[in-house]
Design an enzyme around this catalytic site. Structure first.
Site, PDB file in Angstrom:
ATOM      1  N   ASN A 128     -27.836 -59.148 -45.625  1.00 39.88           N
ATOM      2  CA  ASN A 128     -29.258 -58.412 -44.762  1.00 39.88           C
ATOM      3  C   ASN A 128     -30.593 -59.549 -44.908  1.00 39.88           C
ATOM      4  O   ASN A 128     -31.353 -59.809 -43.889  1.00 39.88           O
ATOM      5  CB  ASN A 128     -29.274 -57.149 -44.957  1.00 39.88           C
ATOM      6  N   HIS A 142     -30.114 -48.371 -44.560  1.00 38.11           N
ATOM      7  CA  HIS A 142     -29.206 -47.395 -44.775  1.00 38.11           C
ATOM      8  C   HIS A 142     -28.071 -47.357 -43.782  1.00 38.11           C
ATOM      9  O   HIS A 142     -28.335 -47.024 -42.684  1.00 38.11           O
ATOM     10  CB  HIS A 142     -29.747 -46.055 -45.108  1.00 38.11           C
ATOM     11  N   GLY A 172     -26.982 -60.401 -50.407  1.00 41.09           N
ATOM     12  CA  GLY A 172     -28.149 -60.954 -49.663  1.00 41.09           C
ATOM     13  C   GLY A 172     -27.831 -61.135 -47.872  1.00 41.09           C
ATOM     14  O   GLY A 172     -28.871 -62.113 -47.383  1.00 41.09           O
ATOM     15  N   GLU A 203     -26.328 -53.701 -38.843  1.00 34.99           N
ATOM     16  CA  GLU A 203     -27.131 -53.932 -39.977  1.00 34.99           C
ATOM     17  C   GLU A 203     -28.164 -55.183 -39.790  1.00 34.99           C
ATOM     18  O   GLU A 203     -29.285 -55.070 -39.956  1.00 34.99           O
ATOM     19  CB  GLU A 203     -26.693 -53.996 -41.383  1.00 34.99           C
ATOM     20  N   ASP A 231     -33.425 -41.729 -49.032  1.00 37.55           N
ATOM     21  CA  ASP A 231     -32.903 -41.790 -47.659  1.00 37.55           C
ATOM     22  C   ASP A 231     -33.316 -40.616 -46.687  1.00 37.55           C
ATOM     23  O   ASP A 231     -32.552 -40.562 -45.545  1.00 37.55           O
ATOM     24  CB  ASP A 231     -31.315 -41.802 -47.681  1.00 37.55           C
ATOM     25  N   MET A 254     -30.080 -51.833 -54.833  1.00 34.91           N
ATOM     26  CA  MET A 254     -29.215 -50.340 -55.671  1.00 34.91           C
ATOM     27  C   MET A 254     -29.888 -50.032 -56.618  1.00 34.91           C
ATOM     28  O   MET A 254     -29.403 -49.753 -57.646  1.00 34.91           O
ATOM     29  CB  MET A 254     -27.995 -51.060 -55.885  1.00 34.91           C
TER      30      MET A 254
END
Length: 228
Positions: A22, A140, A20, A209, A180, A107
């Site tokens: 991000n 991504h 976590g 990111e 994606d 995921m």
């Protein structure tokens, strides 16, 4: 302006599978100039031990969390399928009535059923119809069309070692039915330095990111739920 007159905070549901980091970037950006009048209303994980759930619980104020794992769900519901699981994830999401869904290290590849429900094309039994499509964005760690799917960082690093590429990057993109391949919202290039170990490249990429997930979230929120 009194509290009664203040606009409803823009709601974000975040889906995670892991530590976590991000998510933390989004938590830290809530209600700052980077992400004004916005709050994460729910963090959903498909892994019970994901540290991101702890980050959500430790946020100030704490962020509600939910957990739904694919295998435990299938085991508890004989005869149900992966598509049923995706619909159940969508049920949890749409009940929260978010303005935006952010996949931050989620995921699990969603089947079409998830998008059909959040787009309002399909209504789940017992649930209200989604009147306004809820956009879904994903982070991504690669450039558009370069390394779709899993292990993008390792594959980019390997391609650099073979002389096939000079840089990689990170993108936030709209989630569509092809993995994606949704339209990019934001793209940042990240160079790979000759002789650099993969860990150092990965660290720089992750810092990018953390910035781009906040910027991409703000950009889409401002489009779908603009500040009045």
């Amino acid at each position: 302006m009194s509290n009664a007159d203040s606009p409803r905070p823009r709601r974000i549901v975040v889906l995670i599978s892991g530590s976590g980091t991000n998510l933390q970037a989004l938590i830290d950006a809530q209600n700052t100039p980077s992400l004004p009048n916005a709050r994460i209303s729910l963090v959903l994980s498909n892994r019970k031990a994901a540290y991101g759930l702890t980050r959500a619980a430790n946020a100030e104020p704490p962020i509600p969390t939910a957990y739904l794992g694919l295998q435990p769900y299938l085991k508890a519901n004989p005869g149900k399928t992966r598509d049923d699981y995706d619909e159940e994830v969508a049920r949890i999401v749409v009940r929260d009535k978010p303005d935006l869904v952010v996949l931050a290290g989620w995921m699990h590849i969603m089947g079409d059923g998830f998008l059909d429900i959040v787009n309002g094309d399909k209504v789940l039994d017992g649930e209200d119809k989604v009147e306004k499509p809820i956009p879904v964005i994903n982070l991504h760690p690669a450039l558009p069309g370069a390394f779709d799917g899993a292990h993008a960082i390792e594959r980019a690093y390997e391609a650099f070692q073979k002389g096939e590429i000079t840089h990689s990057g990170v993108m936030v993109h709209q989630v569509v039915k092809e993995v994606d391949r949704g339209e990019p919202v934001l793209v940042h290039e990240v160079e790979i330095k000759p002789g650099e170990p993969i860990g150092a490249f990965e660290e720089r990429l992750h810092k990018t990111e953390w910035a781009i997930i906040v910027q991409g979230t703000k950009k889409v929120l401002d489009e779908v739920a603009p500040l009045s």
